[in-house]
Write an enzyme that holds these catalytic residues in place. Structure first.
Site, PDB file in Angstrom:
ATOM      1  N   ALA A 280       0.898  -1.144  -0.043  1.00 45.20           N
ATOM      2  CA  ALA A 280      -0.089  -0.135   0.128  1.00 45.20           C
ATOM      3  C   ALA A 280       1.026   1.219  -0.086  1.00 45.20           C
ATOM      4  CB  ALA A 280      -0.949   0.072   1.311  1.00 45.20           C
TER       5      ALA A 280
ATOM      6  N   GLY B 270       0.715  -5.101   0.758  1.00 44.19           N
ATOM      7  CA  GLY B 270      -0.552  -5.028  -0.229  1.00 44.19           C
ATOM      8  C   GLY B 270      -0.160  -5.577  -1.655  1.00 44.19           C
TER       9      GLY B 270
HETATM   10  C1  3H9 Z   1       0.729  -2.410   3.286  1.00 49.67           C
HETATM   11  O1  3H9 Z   1       1.029  -2.726   2.203  1.00 49.67           O
HETATM   12  C2  3H9 Z   1      -0.651  -2.595   4.146  1.00 49.67           C
HETATM   13  C3  3H9 Z   1      -1.414  -3.479   3.348  1.00 49.67           C
HETATM   14  O2  3H9 Z   1      -1.700  -4.614   4.066  1.00 49.67           O
HETATM   15  C4  3H9 Z   1      -2.824  -3.013   2.867  1.00 49.67           C
HETATM   16  C5  3H9 Z   1      -3.701  -2.199   3.754  1.00 49.67           C
HETATM   17  C6  3H9 Z   1      -5.045  -1.919   3.421  1.00 49.67           C
HETATM   18  N1  3H9 Z   1       4.622   3.427  -0.054  1.00 49.67           N
HETATM   19  O3  3H9 Z   1      13.148   1.911   0.199  1.00 49.67           O
HETATM   20  P1  3H9 Z   1      13.810   2.544  -0.884  1.00 49.67           P
HETATM   21  C7  3H9 Z   1       9.759   5.072  -1.301  1.00 49.67           C
HETATM   22  S1  3H9 Z   1       1.807  -1.578   4.209  1.00 49.67           S
HETATM   23  C8  3H9 Z   1       5.223   4.781  -0.426  1.00 49.67           C
HETATM   24  O4  3H9 Z   1      14.656   3.699  -0.680  1.00 49.67           O
HETATM   25  P2  3H9 Z   1      14.853   0.115  -2.081  1.00 49.67           P
HETATM   26  C9  3H9 Z   1      10.405   5.304  -0.091  1.00 49.67           C
HETATM   27  O5  3H9 Z   1      10.118   6.109   0.726  1.00 49.67           O
HETATM   28  C10 3H9 Z   1       3.200  -1.400   3.201  1.00 49.67           C
HETATM   29  N2  3H9 Z   1       6.418   4.865  -0.547  1.00 49.67           N
HETATM   30  O6  3H9 Z   1      14.105   1.646  -2.215  1.00 49.67           O
HETATM   31  C11 3H9 Z   1      11.405   6.110  -1.175  1.00 49.67           C
HETATM   32  O7  3H9 Z   1      11.286   7.325  -1.339  1.00 49.67           O
HETATM   33  P3  3H9 Z   1      12.157   8.356  -1.352  1.00 49.67           P
HETATM   34  C12 3H9 Z   1       4.047  -2.701   3.252  1.00 49.67           C
HETATM   35  C13 3H9 Z   1       7.211   4.036  -0.659  1.00 49.67           C
HETATM   36  O8  3H9 Z   1      15.086  -0.122  -3.502  1.00 49.67           O
HETATM   37  C14 3H9 Z   1      11.355   5.486  -2.496  1.00 49.67           C
HETATM   38  O9  3H9 Z   1      10.089   4.585  -2.437  1.00 49.67           O
HETATM   39  N3  3H9 Z   1       5.143  -2.723   2.249  1.00 49.67           N
HETATM   40  C15 3H9 Z   1       6.961   2.559  -0.310  1.00 49.67           C
HETATM   41  O10 3H9 Z   1      16.189   0.319  -1.114  1.00 49.67           O
HETATM   42  C16 3H9 Z   1      12.339   4.150  -2.496  1.00 49.67           C
HETATM   43  O11 3H9 Z   1      12.304   3.321  -1.233  1.00 49.67           O
HETATM   44  C17 3H9 Z   1       6.428  -2.248   2.880  1.00 49.67           C
HETATM   45  O12 3H9 Z   1       6.579  -1.863   4.050  1.00 49.67           O
HETATM   46  C18 3H9 Z   1       5.408   2.436  -0.049  1.00 49.67           C
HETATM   47  N4  3H9 Z   1       4.961   1.071   0.349  1.00 49.67           N
HETATM   48  O13 3H9 Z   1      14.018  -0.701  -1.309  1.00 49.67           O
HETATM   49  C19 3H9 Z   1       7.440  -2.160   2.110  1.00 49.67           C
HETATM   50  N5  3H9 Z   1       8.033   1.861  -0.350  1.00 49.67           N
HETATM   51  O14 3H9 Z   1      13.162   8.247  -2.554  1.00 49.67           O
HETATM   52  C20 3H9 Z   1       8.135  -0.850   2.019  1.00 49.67           C
HETATM   53  C21 3H9 Z   1       9.009   2.589  -0.665  1.00 49.67           C
HETATM   54  O15 3H9 Z   1      11.325   9.746  -1.615  1.00 49.67           O
HETATM   55  N6  3H9 Z   1       9.327  -0.711   1.302  1.00 49.67           N
HETATM   56  N7  3H9 Z   1       8.668   3.938  -0.717  1.00 49.67           N
HETATM   57  O16 3H9 Z   1      12.852   8.616  -0.106  1.00 49.67           O
HETATM   58  C22 3H9 Z   1      10.535  -1.332   1.247  1.00 49.67           C
HETATM   59  O17 3H9 Z   1      10.694  -2.201   1.903  1.00 49.67           O
HETATM   60  C23 3H9 Z   1      11.532  -0.914   0.076  1.00 49.67           C
HETATM   61  O18 3H9 Z   1      11.047   0.404  -0.358  1.00 49.67           O
HETATM   62  C24 3H9 Z   1      11.763  -1.824  -1.011  1.00 49.67           C
HETATM   63  C25 3H9 Z   1      12.751  -1.185  -1.808  1.00 49.67           C
HETATM   64  C26 3H9 Z   1      12.372  -3.139  -0.416  1.00 49.67           C
HETATM   65  C27 3H9 Z   1      10.388  -2.078  -1.740  1.00 49.67           C
END
Ligand code: 3H9
Length: 708
Positions: A67, A110
């Protein structure tokens, strides 16, 4: 006329297979428009007669990472309606044509929940899947706790949803979550797979109930016990377990309703606000205002470390673990061998725990070259000095290093609080000198404080910050002052812990109060672990800064004079057995009481609340000073420092975020009271705290204002 498809989601056709591509950079989050777009695309694909199967994929480097986390605050504030992804995702599951989900990069939160609604999943070998919501203080809220146990079994679903760690493609396939591992391009593999299964009967995940029958009560009891121990104080893991229990006990739709209730409860709680603050904070700290994006980090391909003590060996291992060859220098054969033995022991222990293969450990060890001279140092892109924490010793070493280091070498000094400018003055190129304050054990702890001196140039700063990321660390930039961010704040925190025992709290009461607050260890236990002799030496080093007549704790010096240095000598604030398990020390208790009596300190029973407030508000007040002085760039930099280097509980978001949740007006009032009781030298409110507290401000708002 048909409404145009939102650009976030594209529908294209590869002969008889429809391809739905989510294109919402950077991570294809399920922002508004994406779930709607996917559902609309599925409906259009189903309506197209020539289509026999559908592939759902992500553009760019990943599938859907979850999400959109930025939306959550808007939902909580009422700016956006509650998030209900279920109906959109169910359109995928209800498709009359089979949906094959092609996963590369990450399918998280999500994103995995979307994938679980497909009828099949194929994965690139390097891809990962997971339900990391608990790391944001949340639980899966789009059916993950209901569908995942149906595919992976209840035990594994408990592990994934309550533990939050992702798994790799091969494990996902062996668990039955994914159906095929794809070598090469994932979309091509998914198209081939789709053509193989097109026309064959397929099942909806929500109807696959067989694996739910494996569950028994013991599984849930064990999961709860583990979560309570490993994630002490956190509510989300327990909620995730409860939601999975609902999957077992209730029909699918009712299970989803229970999940939604629990998700909403978590979303509106302080813990998720705190942990989302931490998620973005960890990314914010790498952004340094005032440095042009034109300034690029230099490549670090070779490193050298001086000093093979605890810090030097840990730092050498950190480089070796990141694939960077490193030369490790000592002054005597004996010290060098001791250091190398320490490194070998560390790797052997990691192998024994099954966290590293023997081959990989050998490769890492081979990257470390022990030596007694500076041979090869002239090739190093970074030299990290990790010698004894003494200014004359460090300056001597740096004057030598200055002669051997190549042009543009990063000259990093590992110090926990010495003046970087003075160290830099021992070289002819202070612009290349920077502090790298690693935390012990350096190869394990995530935090590195990167300390900019007054001459440090931007290229050196940017290179150090980028290197931190490569080393798998969280780097926080700090200004040069005594103790930088972390240790400057810890001083008043420990001061209060020491005062509290002298005023009548027991060592155990002080430790327990802060442990129950959520700190990884009580303050006096930390003191005993890091060695009372260390803080004794620092006190002596900085005695010249002390203001005469200001109250000082008396007992710490007395313990050191008796040779009681904490864990390493078996006694300090507490007693320690051979396994370093603590027990109350009657001798220390008697020493405290006698000292306090002789000093005329009135002893009383001290409530837990006061113990916590005095220690934590001392941190916050000093943090506010650091912010105003610009030593910390933002309040969130302080939070990330405290979470990763000082055992502050993540679910409280860090000391500054915590203060915001208490309310700065309240914090200020309490600090004013403490000033009344203990005097302005110890408790003068920081001007920033005063200003914000009086004007209804927050540190969060301060950060936003500073960012412009
Ligand atoms: C969820 O899904 C709830 C559900 O059950 C549904 C509920 C109804 N959203 O980490 P990076 C941004 S909860 C918005 O440096 P990497 C991040 O802030 C979600 N933004 O890259 C950054 O922005 P900026 C569950 C997001 O390659 C940019 O993207 N999911 C999100 O080192 C690059 O990110 C998670 O918890 C997001 N979901 O790593 C996964 N994700 O450039 C969270 C990232 O402005 N994400 N951004 O600083 C991660 O773990 C890592 O970002 C990922 C990539 C491994 C995907």
């Amino acid at each position: 006329m048909e409404a145009p498809m939102p650009e976030l989601v594209r529908l294209t056709f590869e002969q008889d297979v429809a391809v739905i591509t989510v294109d919402n950079p950077p991570v294809n989050a399920l922002s508004p428009g994406v779930p709607e777009g996917i559902a609309a695309a599925v409906e259009r694909a189903v309506a197209q007669e020539s289509v026999r199967a559908i592939v759902l994929t992500g553009a760019g480097k990943t599938f859907i990472a979850g999400a959109d986390i930025r939306e959550f605050a808007k939902i909580v504030s009422g700016e956006r309606p509650p998030l209900n992804l279920l109906p959109y995702l169910q359109v995928i599951e209800d498709s009359s044509k089979p949906v094959v989900v092609a996963i590369h990069g990450s399918a998280l939160g999500g994103g995995l929940e979307t994938a679980l609604c497909g009828h099949y999943r194929v994965m690139a070998r390097q891809a990962q899947i997971g339900q990391p919501e608990i790391k944001l203080g949340l639980i899966p809220g789009a059916g993950g706790t209901q569908r995942l146990p149906r595919l992976a079994g209840v035990a594994k679903a408990l592990e994934l949803c309550a533990g939050g760690e992702p798994i790799r493609a091969d494990e996902a396939v062996s668990l039955g979550i994914a159906d095929r591992l794809v070598e090469g391009e994932v979309l091509a593999g998914a198209l081939a797979f789709a053509r193989e299964i097109a026309g064959a009967p397929f099942r909806k995940t929500r109807e696959r109930n067989e694996k739910l029958r494996d569950a028994d009560t013991a599984l849930f009891v064990k999961a709860k016990q583990e979560a309570a121990k490993r994630m002490r104080g956190q509510k989300a893991p327990l909620a995730a377990i409860e939601a999975i229990a609902a999957a077992v006990e209730l029909p699918f739709a009712e299970g989803c309703a229970r999940e939604a209730e629990l998700f909403t409860e978590c979303l509106h709680g302080t813990q998720s606000r705190a942990m989302i603050h931490v998620f973005f904070g960890e990314r914010t700290v790498s952004k340094i205002p005032g440095i042009s994006t034109e300034v690029k980090p230099r490549a670090i391909e070779r490193a050298a470390v001086v000093g093979a003590g605890t810090m030097g060996t840990g730092i050498a291992m950190t480089y070796a673990n990141a694939g960077i060859p490193v030369r490790l220098k000592e002054t005597s054969e004996e010290a060098l061998e001791r250091g190398m033995a320490n490194i070998r022991r560390n790797y052997a222990a990691t192998v024994a725990k099954g966290r590293l293969t023997e081959e990989e450990a050998a490769r890492r060890l081979a990257r470390i070259t022990p030596q007694l001279d500076y041979q090869g140092f002239e090739q190093a892109d970074i030299i990290t000095e990790a010698v004894f924490e003494s200014m004359p010793v460090k300056k001597q070493v740096w004057s030598e290093l200055d002669r051997v280091a190549k042009d543009h070498c990063v000259l990093a000094t590992n110090t926990s609080g010495l003046d970087i400018d003075e160290i830099a003055s021992a070289t002819q190129r202070p612009e290349q000198v920077i502090g790298n304050h690693f935390f012990s054990p350096a190869h394990v702890m995530r935090l590195v404080e990167i300390v900019r001196g007054k001459a440090t140039d931007d290229e050196t700063t940017v290179t150090s910050m980028a290197l931190g990321k490569k080393l798998g660390k969280i780097s926080v930039l700090a200004g040069n002052c005594r103790g930088f961010i972390g240790n400057r704040m810890i001083a008043p925190y420990l001061r209060e812990a020491h005062f509290l025992v002298e005023e009548g709290a027991s060592v155990e009461e002080v430790n327990d109060a802060l442990y129950d607050f959520g700190m990884a260890m009580g303050p006096l236990a930390v003191d005993d672990l890091s060695g009372l002799d260390i803080s004794y030496a620092i006190r002596k080093e900085f005695a010249r800064f002390e203001k005469p007549g200001v109250r000082k704790a008396l007992v710490p010096d007395l313990l050191c004079e008796r040779g009681y240095f904490g864990q390493k000598t078996g006694r300090g604030w507490s007693l320690y057995d051979a396994n370093r398990r603590p027990a109350p020390s009657p001798e220390t208790a008697a020493l405290i009481e006698k000292t306090a009596r002789e000093a005329g300190i009135q002893r009383r029973s001290i409530p837990q609340k006061e113990i916590v407030e005095r220690c934590i508000y001392a941190l916050v007040n000093e943090g506010a000073r650091l912010l105003e002085e610009g030593v910390a760039l933002r309040a969130v930099d302080i939070d990330i420092t405290y979470l990763n280097g000082y055992g502050f509980p993540v679910w409280r978001g860090g000391p500054m975020f915590y203060a915001d949740t208490v309310g700065l007006k309240k914090v200020l009032q309490r600090v004013e009271e403490l000033k009344e009781q203990h005097g302005p030298d110890l408790w003068e409110p920081a001007p920033l705290l005063k200003r914000l507290g009086e004007n209804g401000g927050t540190f969060g708002q301060f950060d936003r204002d500073r960012a412009g």
